[in-house]
Write a protein that holds these residues in place. Sequence first.
Motif, PDB file in Angstrom:
ATOM      1  N   THR A   6     -11.302 -36.492  -1.356  1.00 38.52           N
ATOM      2  CA  THR A   6     -12.135 -36.734  -0.274  1.00 38.52           C
ATOM      3  C   THR A   6     -11.493 -36.937   0.963  1.00 38.52           C
ATOM      4  O   THR A   6     -11.641 -36.462   1.866  1.00 38.52           O
ATOM      5  N   VAL A   7     -10.422 -37.829   0.662  1.00 41.88           N
ATOM      6  CA  VAL A   7      -9.794 -38.245   2.075  1.00 41.88           C
ATOM      7  C   VAL A   7      -8.852 -36.942   2.246  1.00 41.88           C
ATOM      8  O   VAL A   7      -8.881 -36.887   3.568  1.00 41.88           O
ATOM      9  N   HIS A   8      -8.240 -36.304   1.400  1.00 43.59           N
ATOM     10  CA  HIS A   8      -7.327 -35.114   1.939  1.00 43.59           C
ATOM     11  C   HIS A   8      -8.267 -34.133   2.517  1.00 43.59           C
ATOM     12  O   HIS A   8      -7.817 -33.685   3.313  1.00 43.59           O
ATOM     13  N   ASN A   9      -9.354 -33.925   1.970  1.00 43.08           N
ATOM     14  CA  ASN A   9     -10.202 -32.556   2.483  1.00 43.08           C
ATOM     15  C   ASN A   9     -10.912 -33.209   3.890  1.00 43.08           C
ATOM     16  O   ASN A   9     -10.919 -32.267   4.970  1.00 43.08           O
ATOM     17  N   VAL A  10     -10.978 -34.621   3.998  1.00 42.67           N
ATOM     18  CA  VAL A  10     -11.624 -34.829   5.608  1.00 42.67           C
ATOM     19  C   VAL A  10     -10.512 -34.782   6.236  1.00 42.67           C
ATOM     20  O   VAL A  10     -10.766 -34.234   7.357  1.00 42.67           O
ATOM     21  N   VAL A  11      -9.311 -35.326   5.875  1.00 42.14           N
ATOM     22  CA  VAL A  11      -8.019 -35.147   6.955  1.00 42.14           C
ATOM     23  C   VAL A  11      -7.844 -33.830   7.256  1.00 42.14           C
ATOM     24  O   VAL A  11      -7.399 -33.477   8.358  1.00 42.14           O
ATOM     25  N   ARG A  12      -7.696 -33.042   6.514  1.00 39.41           N
ATOM     26  CA  ARG A  12      -7.314 -31.467   6.618  1.00 39.41           C
ATOM     27  C   ARG A  12      -8.103 -30.922   7.558  1.00 39.41           C
ATOM     28  O   ARG A  12      -7.840 -29.958   8.295  1.00 39.41           O
ATOM     29  N   THR A  13      -9.496 -31.328   7.532  1.00 42.92           N
ATOM     30  CA  THR A  13     -10.162 -30.451   8.277  1.00 42.92           C
ATOM     31  C   THR A  13     -10.976 -31.171   9.620  1.00 42.92           C
ATOM     32  O   THR A  13     -11.574 -30.533  10.468  1.00 42.92           O
ATOM     33  N   SER A  14     -10.835 -32.595   9.669  1.00 35.97           N
ATOM     34  CA  SER A  14     -11.427 -33.193  10.811  1.00 35.97           C
ATOM     35  C   SER A  14     -10.767 -32.792  12.148  1.00 35.97           C
ATOM     36  O   SER A  14      -9.669 -32.873  12.383  1.00 35.97           O
ATOM     37  N   ARG A  15     -11.613 -33.098  13.311  1.00 34.41           N
ATOM     38  CA  ARG A  15     -11.316 -32.567  14.472  1.00 34.41           C
ATOM     39  C   ARG A  15     -11.102 -34.257  15.409  1.00 34.41           C
ATOM     40  O   ARG A  15     -10.823 -34.148  16.455  1.00 34.41           O
ATOM     41  N   VAL A  16     -11.457 -35.310  14.491  1.00 36.57           N
ATOM     42  CA  VAL A  16     -11.395 -36.520  15.211  1.00 36.57           C
ATOM     43  C   VAL A  16     -10.430 -37.444  14.243  1.00 36.57           C
ATOM     44  O   VAL A  16     -10.322 -37.085  13.051  1.00 36.57           O
ATOM     45  N   PRO A  17      -9.842 -38.485  14.769  1.00 30.92           N
ATOM     46  CA  PRO A  17      -8.993 -39.205  14.104  1.00 30.92           C
ATOM     47  C   PRO A  17      -9.701 -39.910  12.639  1.00 30.92           C
ATOM     48  O   PRO A  17     -10.790 -40.202  12.843  1.00 30.92           O
ATOM     49  N   VAL A  18      -8.972 -39.959  11.637  1.00 30.35           N
ATOM     50  CA  VAL A  18      -9.357 -40.322  10.229  1.00 30.35           C
ATOM     51  C   VAL A  18      -8.582 -41.648   9.738  1.00 30.35           C
ATOM     52  O   VAL A  18      -7.543 -41.538   9.884  1.00 30.35           O
ATOM     53  N   LEU A  19      -9.361 -42.863   9.632  1.00 27.00           N
ATOM     54  CA  LEU A  19      -8.814 -44.005   9.208  1.00 27.00           C
ATOM     55  C   LEU A  19      -8.901 -44.119   7.789  1.00 27.00           C
ATOM     56  O   LEU A  19     -10.168 -44.404   7.323  1.00 27.00           O
ATOM     57  N   VAL A  20      -8.049 -44.132   6.931  1.00 27.57           N
ATOM     58  CA  VAL A  20      -7.942 -44.265   5.541  1.00 27.57           C
ATOM     59  C   VAL A  20      -7.538 -45.576   5.596  1.00 27.57           C
ATOM     60  O   VAL A  20      -6.402 -46.204   5.484  1.00 27.57           O
ATOM     61  N   SER A  67      -2.809 -49.370   5.174  1.00 25.02           N
ATOM     62  CA  SER A  67      -3.982 -48.390   6.204  1.00 25.02           C
ATOM     63  C   SER A  67      -3.426 -47.432   6.998  1.00 25.02           C
ATOM     64  O   SER A  67      -2.518 -47.760   7.857  1.00 25.02           O
ATOM     65  N   THR A  68      -3.727 -46.218   6.958  1.00 26.72           N
ATOM     66  CA  THR A  68      -3.345 -45.009   7.985  1.00 26.72           C
ATOM     67  C   THR A  68      -4.451 -44.563   8.657  1.00 26.72           C
ATOM     68  O   THR A  68      -5.456 -43.952   8.355  1.00 26.72           O
ATOM     69  N   LEU A  69      -4.122 -44.298  10.133  1.00 23.48           N
ATOM     70  CA  LEU A  69      -4.962 -43.355  10.998  1.00 23.48           C
ATOM     71  C   LEU A  69      -4.299 -42.327  11.215  1.00 23.48           C
ATOM     72  O   LEU A  69      -3.027 -41.880  11.716  1.00 23.48           O
ATOM     73  N   VAL A  70      -5.093 -41.059  10.954  1.00 25.39           N
ATOM     74  CA  VAL A  70      -4.381 -39.714  11.017  1.00 25.39           C
ATOM     75  C   VAL A  70      -5.159 -39.057  12.052  1.00 25.39           C
ATOM     76  O   VAL A  70      -6.232 -38.983  12.400  1.00 25.39           O
ATOM     77  N   VAL A  71      -4.222 -38.652  13.344  1.00 22.74           N
ATOM     78  CA  VAL A  71      -4.625 -38.150  14.580  1.00 22.74           C
ATOM     79  C   VAL A  71      -4.413 -36.743  14.541  1.00 22.74           C
ATOM     80  O   VAL A  71      -3.446 -36.098  14.570  1.00 22.74           O
ATOM     81  N   PRO A  72      -5.450 -36.003  14.574  1.00 26.51           N
ATOM     82  CA  PRO A  72      -5.469 -34.609  14.409  1.00 26.51           C
ATOM     83  C   PRO A  72      -5.194 -34.134  15.959  1.00 26.51           C
ATOM     84  O   PRO A  72      -5.626 -34.425  16.983  1.00 26.51           O
ATOM     85  N   VAL A  73      -3.881 -33.444  15.835  1.00 24.68           N
ATOM     86  CA  VAL A  73      -3.504 -32.916  17.232  1.00 24.68           C
ATOM     87  C   VAL A  73      -3.552 -31.272  17.339  1.00 24.68           C
ATOM     88  O   VAL A  73      -2.461 -30.863  16.646  1.00 24.68           O
ATOM     89  N   PRO A  74      -4.261 -30.540  17.804  1.00 25.13           N
ATOM     90  CA  PRO A  74      -4.272 -29.238  17.954  1.00 25.13           C
ATOM     91  C   PRO A  74      -3.462 -28.561  18.864  1.00 25.13           C
ATOM     92  O   PRO A  74      -2.503 -29.231  19.668  1.00 25.13           O
ATOM     93  N   ALA A  75      -2.657 -27.406  18.332  1.00 21.29           N
ATOM     94  CA  ALA A  75      -1.368 -26.833  18.914  1.00 21.29           C
ATOM     95  C   ALA A  75      -1.925 -26.433  20.576  1.00 21.29           C
ATOM     96  O   ALA A  75      -3.025 -26.091  20.570  1.00 21.29           O
ATOM     97  N   PRO A  76      -0.911 -26.640  21.426  1.00 19.98           N
ATOM     98  CA  PRO A  76      -1.049 -26.007  22.588  1.00 19.98           C
ATOM     99  C   PRO A  76      -1.411 -24.633  22.633  1.00 19.98           C
ATOM    100  O   PRO A  76      -1.265 -23.792  21.818  1.00 19.98           O
ATOM    101  N   GLN A  77      -2.465 -24.325  23.416  1.00 17.37           N
ATOM    102  CA  GLN A  77      -2.682 -22.685  23.574  1.00 17.37           C
ATOM    103  C   GLN A  77      -1.615 -21.884  23.656  1.00 17.37           C
ATOM    104  O   GLN A  77      -1.797 -20.852  22.979  1.00 17.37           O
TER     105      GLN A  77
END
Length: 293
Positions: A128-142, A280-290
């Motif tokens: 569940t953690v990996h699936n959420v991290v892979r697709t989340s558009r907001v930071p995820v705190l594990v 505890s790890t906060l994963v920050v999703p960062v989209p690639a620049p246009q």
Amino acid sequence: MLQKCIVAGVDDSPEGVRSAKVAWAIARAAGVECRLVHAAREYWATSGGTDIPIDVGAMNEAVLQIAQERLTEALGSAVAPNAISQLEVRLGRAAVLIREVVAERSADLVVLGAKHHPAVTRWIGGSTVHNVVRTSRVPVLVSCMEDAHVRRVLAAVDVSYAAAATVAEAIRFAELWGAELRVIHVVEPLPLIAALPIAMDQEAYYRLSEEQFTDVVSGLTEGTNTSLVVRRGAADRCVAEEVEDWNANLLVVGSHGKGWVDRLLVGSTTERLLNHLPTSTLVVPVPAPQDSE
């Protein structure tokens, strides 16, 4: 930092209860709403074939009611009554449900509990953690915290476009708790490529990488009391060692460079860290620049 809502994925395990407790504490500190959510498996997804008529709808209602009762009992002393009263229990897969609630509530943060692996006495991220991290558009705190008190925040960054967002989140979380902040950059050895016509100077490469890191991050941390550290070696190993040596309570990393489909097949430093969660790890999703797509 947090302006709207925190969504916490919970269950009745000790890790799930701690996740709720941490999410609720962060929400109180930030002055935002906290939504606890739980995904219950649909009856049709777990039952085998049978000739006996079954009222699937009634069975699913019973599944929801039982899950609600168990969670209410488990969470009773961990969070405030009004958080439990707003607990959302729905049928479906956990990662899908969390994404739905994040979208509905315009949430700023997802909190998930890490599972403890007794064989190696480590915290690890589950599916569940990996699936959420892979697709989340907001930071995820594990989270593998016992409580939400953080004293030291370590941000691991490279010198890509992801550095700014990663450092910004680390600063905001450090300020939320009044914690110390350190930023680490790991310079990995150059790969040996026989086809290259000119051998590259490894030491010159290290110095250039360190200078780039200092230039980039010094500007991002200006006005804060932040220490900078550079290590040489494998990124995931060096970061995990720094977490242990410095006794960091929270690790902040960026997730970038590959789409989530690619990361299903190709490992990344972030996912390797999640596999052996050093803290505890906060994963920050960062989209690639246009302009880089």
